[in-house]
Scaffold this motif. Structure first.
Motif, PDB file in Angstrom:
ATOM      1  N   ALA A 138      -3.229 -12.271  12.404  1.00 28.96           N
ATOM      2  CA  ALA A 138      -3.087 -10.880  12.077  1.00 28.96           C
ATOM      3  C   ALA A 138      -2.053 -10.571  12.639  1.00 28.96           C
ATOM      4  CB  ALA A 138      -3.889 -10.714  10.882  1.00 28.96           C
ATOM      5  N   ALA A 139      -1.544 -10.160  13.649  1.00 28.90           N
ATOM      6  CA  ALA A 139      -0.672  -9.420  14.423  1.00 28.90           C
ATOM      7  C   ALA A 139       0.840  -9.702  14.310  1.00 28.90           C
ATOM      8  CB  ALA A 139      -0.693  -9.942  16.266  1.00 28.90           C
ATOM      9  N   PRO A 140       1.010  -8.287  14.156  1.00 26.43           N
ATOM     10  CA  PRO A 140       2.308  -7.794  14.344  1.00 26.43           C
ATOM     11  C   PRO A 140       3.695  -8.670  15.115  1.00 26.43           C
ATOM     12  CG  PRO A 140       1.137  -6.178  14.984  1.00 26.43           C
ATOM     13  CD  PRO A 140       0.935  -7.285  15.027  1.00 26.43           C
ATOM     14  N   ALA A 141       4.563  -8.676  15.326  1.00 30.31           N
ATOM     15  CA  ALA A 141       5.384  -9.139  16.245  1.00 30.31           C
ATOM     16  C   ALA A 141       5.921  -8.683  18.108  1.00 30.31           C
ATOM     17  CB  ALA A 141       7.228  -9.373  15.825  1.00 30.31           C
ATOM     18  N   ILE A 142       5.838  -6.915  17.414  1.00 31.37           N
ATOM     19  CA  ILE A 142       5.165  -6.335  18.778  1.00 31.37           C
ATOM     20  C   ILE A 142       4.078  -6.696  19.340  1.00 31.37           C
ATOM     21  CG2 ILE A 142       3.842  -4.214  17.732  1.00 31.37           C
ATOM     22  CD1 ILE A 142       7.166  -3.205  19.622  1.00 31.37           C
ATOM     23  N   VAL A 143       3.122  -6.930  18.958  1.00 29.25           N
ATOM     24  CA  VAL A 143       1.989  -6.751  19.608  1.00 29.25           C
ATOM     25  C   VAL A 143       1.751  -8.544  20.438  1.00 29.25           C
ATOM     26  CG1 VAL A 143      -1.181  -7.744  20.096  1.00 29.25           C
ATOM     27  CG2 VAL A 143       0.333  -5.746  18.236  1.00 29.25           C
ATOM     28  N   ALA A 144       2.635  -9.998  19.695  1.00 29.48           N
ATOM     29  CA  ALA A 144       2.963 -11.025  20.439  1.00 29.48           C
ATOM     30  C   ALA A 144       3.651 -11.244  20.818  1.00 29.48           C
ATOM     31  CB  ALA A 144       3.609 -11.679  18.625  1.00 29.48           C
ATOM     32  N   ALA A 145       4.291 -10.028  20.716  1.00 29.11           N
ATOM     33  CA  ALA A 145       5.826  -9.848  21.850  1.00 29.11           C
ATOM     34  C   ALA A 145       5.133  -9.482  23.402  1.00 29.11           C
ATOM     35  CB  ALA A 145       6.564  -8.934  21.645  1.00 29.11           C
ATOM     36  N   VAL A 146       4.206  -8.660  23.623  1.00 28.40           N
ATOM     37  CA  VAL A 146       3.075  -8.271  24.300  1.00 28.40           C
ATOM     38  C   VAL A 146       2.439  -9.513  24.788  1.00 28.40           C
ATOM     39  CG1 VAL A 146       1.677  -6.259  24.910  1.00 28.40           C
ATOM     40  CG2 VAL A 146       3.874  -5.321  24.199  1.00 28.40           C
ATOM     41  N   ASN A 147       1.710  -9.708  23.950  1.00 29.87           N
ATOM     42  CA  ASN A 147       0.993 -11.452  24.316  1.00 29.87           C
ATOM     43  C   ASN A 147       1.287 -12.215  25.380  1.00 29.87           C
ATOM     44  OD1 ASN A 147      -1.338  -9.977  22.871  1.00 29.87           O
ATOM     45  ND2 ASN A 147      -1.290 -10.830  21.187  1.00 29.87           N
ATOM     46  N   HIS A 148       2.733 -12.282  25.181  1.00 28.69           N
ATOM     47  CA  HIS A 148       4.086 -12.995  25.602  1.00 28.69           C
ATOM     48  C   HIS A 148       4.725 -12.173  26.733  1.00 28.69           C
ATOM     49  CE1 HIS A 148       3.413 -16.383  22.787  1.00 28.69           C
ATOM     50  NE2 HIS A 148       2.938 -15.971  21.974  1.00 28.69           N
ATOM     51  N   ASP A 149       4.078 -11.538  27.469  1.00 22.95           N
ATOM     52  CA  ASP A 149       4.682 -10.902  27.780  1.00 22.95           C
ATOM     53  C   ASP A 149       5.938 -11.171  28.095  1.00 22.95           C
ATOM     54  OD1 ASP A 149       4.554  -9.637  30.414  1.00 22.95           O
ATOM     55  OD2 ASP A 149       4.899 -11.040  31.688  1.00 22.95           O
ATOM     56  N   ASN A 150       6.868 -10.507  27.147  1.00 22.54           N
ATOM     57  CA  ASN A 150       8.037 -10.725  26.792  1.00 22.54           C
ATOM     58  C   ASN A 150       8.307  -9.524  26.385  1.00 22.54           C
ATOM     59  OD1 ASN A 150      10.899 -11.009  25.663  1.00 22.54           O
ATOM     60  ND2 ASN A 150      10.214 -13.384  24.711  1.00 22.54           N
ATOM     61  N   GLY A 173      -4.000  -3.055  20.191  1.00 18.93           N
ATOM     62  CA  GLY A 173      -2.815  -2.119  20.312  1.00 18.93           C
ATOM     63  C   GLY A 173      -1.978  -3.436  21.177  1.00 18.93           C
ATOM     64  N   VAL A 174      -1.253  -3.179  21.755  1.00 19.70           N
ATOM     65  CA  VAL A 174      -0.353  -3.091  22.779  1.00 19.70           C
ATOM     66  C   VAL A 174      -0.830  -3.114  23.936  1.00 19.70           C
ATOM     67  CG1 VAL A 174       1.936  -3.208  21.916  1.00 19.70           C
ATOM     68  CG2 VAL A 174       1.163  -1.313  22.535  1.00 19.70           C
ATOM     69  N   LEU A 175      -1.513  -2.291  24.378  1.00 17.37           N
ATOM     70  CA  LEU A 175      -1.934  -1.692  26.120  1.00 17.37           C
ATOM     71  C   LEU A 175      -3.629  -2.641  25.940  1.00 17.37           C
ATOM     72  CD1 LEU A 175      -1.661   2.144  26.287  1.00 17.37           C
ATOM     73  CD2 LEU A 175       0.477   0.096  26.901  1.00 17.37           C
ATOM     74  N   ASP A 176      -3.659  -3.664  25.035  1.00 13.19           N
ATOM     75  CA  ASP A 176      -5.027  -3.813  24.653  1.00 13.19           C
ATOM     76  C   ASP A 176      -4.983  -5.816  25.827  1.00 13.19           C
ATOM     77  OD1 ASP A 176      -6.841  -2.359  24.481  1.00 13.19           O
ATOM     78  OD2 ASP A 176      -5.857  -3.259  21.572  1.00 13.19           O
ATOM     79  N   SER A 177      -3.790  -6.030  26.213  1.00 12.26           N
ATOM     80  CA  SER A 177      -2.847  -7.256  26.194  1.00 12.26           C
ATOM     81  C   SER A 177      -2.142  -7.243  27.630  1.00 12.26           C
ATOM     82  CB  SER A 177      -2.799  -8.579  25.421  1.00 12.26           C
ATOM     83  OG  SER A 177      -1.808  -8.076  24.466  1.00 12.26           O
ATOM     84  N   ALA A 178      -1.522  -6.322  27.459  1.00 16.44           N
ATOM     85  CA  ALA A 178      -0.367  -6.260  28.613  1.00 16.44           C
ATOM     86  C   ALA A 178      -0.814  -6.177  29.768  1.00 16.44           C
ATOM     87  CB  ALA A 178       0.596  -4.443  28.543  1.00 16.44           C
ATOM     88  N   GLY A 179       0.051  -6.350  30.894  1.00 16.44           N
ATOM     89  CA  GLY A 179      -0.061  -6.583  32.321  1.00 16.44           C
ATOM     90  C   GLY A 179       0.180  -5.217  33.038  1.00 16.44           C
ATOM     91  N   PRO A 180       0.024  -5.131  34.165  1.00 20.70           N
ATOM     92  CA  PRO A 180       0.609  -3.832  34.618  1.00 20.70           C
ATOM     93  C   PRO A 180       1.632  -2.739  34.184  1.00 20.70           C
ATOM     94  CG  PRO A 180      -1.403  -4.416  36.298  1.00 20.70           C
ATOM     95  CD  PRO A 180      -0.850  -5.488  34.726  1.00 20.70           C
ATOM     96  N   LYS A 181       2.611  -3.630  34.901  1.00 17.93           N
ATOM     97  CA  LYS A 181       3.503  -3.555  34.892  1.00 17.93           C
ATOM     98  C   LYS A 181       4.653  -3.082  33.172  1.00 17.93           C
ATOM     99  CE  LYS A 181       5.475  -5.594  39.207  1.00 17.93           C
ATOM    100  NZ  LYS A 181       6.956  -5.942  39.899  1.00 17.93           N
ATOM    101  N   LEU A 182       4.232  -3.948  32.749  1.00 21.69           N
ATOM    102  CA  LEU A 182       4.550  -3.894  30.950  1.00 21.69           C
ATOM    103  C   LEU A 182       4.133  -3.050  30.089  1.00 21.69           C
ATOM    104  CD1 LEU A 182       5.915  -4.761  28.678  1.00 21.69           C
ATOM    105  CD2 LEU A 182       4.266  -6.883  28.167  1.00 21.69           C
TER     106      LEU A 182
END
Length: 184
Positions: A12-24, A50-59
């Motif tokens: 049930a992810a919002p678009a911003i979390v989905a974008a981060v999951n795809h490193d976009n 949230g967004v920081l739960d899957s973002a790589g270091p740079k993102l």
């Protein structure tokens, strides 16, 4: 509706979390420009991500510069020991806070130093998450690590937890390559 869960998208992810999951990062920028909340979280039944739960270091660094909140789980995952110290000084009970999947900060520990600090501040070494009913050491030893954490897979942290008395079995010992424990 920009902060609502995407239809037919996991957790049930919002678009911003989905974008981060795809490193976009480009999509993150567009979503923020059109009003997405950077700290929006999934609505997963066992605990939100949230967004920081899957973002790589740079993102992650970029997201933080855009206002993403570094909670105790993100700090543990991103190796931010000073932030963990700061958060626990303000609220020692955060060592028991539930995050995504109902995991505790120890489940997210990126380094032995962080795991040791959390244990020294009351983390339960064998506490289980809500969704998978797994301990921190089990999370670190599972094959999912190959997908999410890349090398070194946190097996050093799992071995540390085992040395500190984490419950283990032959599967975990095998996964972290501890021949002596497998033979024992």
């Amino acid at each position: 509706h920009i902060n609502e869960p995407l239809p037919n998208y996991g957790f049930a992810a919002p678009a911003i979390v989905a974008a981060v999951n795809h490193d976009n990062r480009e999509m993150v920028d567009v979503l923020l420009e059109f009003g997405a909340h950077i700290n929006e979280r999934t609505r997963w039944w066992a605990g939100s991500f949230g967004v920081l739960d899957s973002a790589g270091p740079k993102l992650a660094e970029y997201l933080i510069s855009r206002g993403a909140m570094v909670d105790i789980h993100a700090a543990a995952r991103l190796g931010m020991i000073d932030r963990i110290r700061e958060l626990l000084a303000l609220n020692p009970e955060l060592v028991h806070a539930r995050g995504g999947d109902g995991q505790l900060p120890l489940h997210f520990a990126a380094t032995v130093e962080i795991a040791s600090f959390l244990l020294d501040h009351g983390a339960d070494i064998d506490a289980r998450d809500i969704d998978h009913e797994s301990t921190a050491a089990q999370y670190m030893a599972c094959s999912r690590q190959y997908q999410e954490w890349k090398e070194p897979y946190r097996h050093d942290v799992a071995r540390f937890l085992i040395s500190r008395g984490a419950q283990t079995d032959i599967l975990m010992a095998s996964a972290v390559g501890d021949l002596a424990l497998v033979e024992g």
